[in-house]
Design an enzyme around this catalytic site. Structure first.
Site, PDB file in Angstrom:
ATOM      1  N   HIS A  20       2.927  -9.557   4.343  1.00  0.00           N
ATOM      2  CA  HIS A  20       3.794  -8.668   5.101  1.00  0.00           C
ATOM      3  C   HIS A  20       5.244  -9.061   4.877  1.00  0.00           C
ATOM      4  O   HIS A  20       5.562 -10.231   4.700  1.00  0.00           O
ATOM      5  CB  HIS A  20       3.451  -8.674   6.597  1.00  0.00           C
ATOM      6  N   MET A  21       6.078  -8.063   4.842  1.00  0.00           N
ATOM      7  CA  MET A  21       7.513  -8.263   4.693  1.00  0.00           C
ATOM      8  C   MET A  21       8.179  -7.825   5.991  1.00  0.00           C
ATOM      9  O   MET A  21       7.863  -6.759   6.529  1.00  0.00           O
ATOM     10  CB  MET A  21       8.073  -7.433   3.543  1.00  0.00           C
TER      11      MET A  21
ATOM     12  N   GLU B 293       1.979 -16.938   9.574  1.00  0.00           N
ATOM     13  CA  GLU B 293       1.049 -16.993  10.698  1.00  0.00           C
ATOM     14  C   GLU B 293      -0.147 -16.064  10.520  1.00  0.00           C
ATOM     15  O   GLU B 293      -1.215 -16.324  11.060  1.00  0.00           O
ATOM     16  CB  GLU B 293       1.779 -16.662  12.003  1.00  0.00           C
TER      17      GLU B 293
END
Length: 120
Positions: free
Chosen positions: A104-105, A99
């Site tokens: 990012h994790m 999104e």
């Protein structure tokens, strides 16, 4: 998906949007997810403008890649989930459910996280 400098994580990195910081180093920032899905739900992001894992693997420096990987393990340690287990997730592209166009994790744990992908 192209990098959008107006994405929420870029705004967090610039200090335009606050976050509940968990850890930070020269190359990465870890902070609590605003809509946690488990008892522990921390996002780990690189400070550089990388869209996804593929972009990061191809263009980030070795120092950035090392710092990012180590930060994920460090977050598990300092949040107390390393011993009981945790899940690390990165959604990539439309079909992967991404999104925000900034790598990012999600680091999730502190309780059972369930099956990887529900059968359906």
């Amino acid at each position: 998906m192209a990098y959008d400098d107006g994405n929420i994580f870029a705004k967090i990195l610039r200090g335009e949007i606050p976050c509940k910081k968990v850890a930070e180093d020269e190359h990465t920032l870890a902070f609590e997810d605003i809509n946690p899905l488990r008892a522990v739900h921390v996002l780990v992001i690189p400070k550089g403008a990388y869209v996804d894992w593929r972009d990061f693997a191809a263009t980030a420096s070795a120092d950035e890649q090392t710092a990012f990987t180590r930060m994920i393990a460090y977050v598990a340690d300092i949040t107390g989930i390393a011993g009981s287990g945790y899940r690390v997730i990165s959604n990539i592209g439309r079909d992967g459910g991404q999104e925000v166009p900034h790598l990012h994790m999600h680091v999730l744990g502190g309780e059972p996280v369930g099956s990887l992908v529900p059968r359906g």
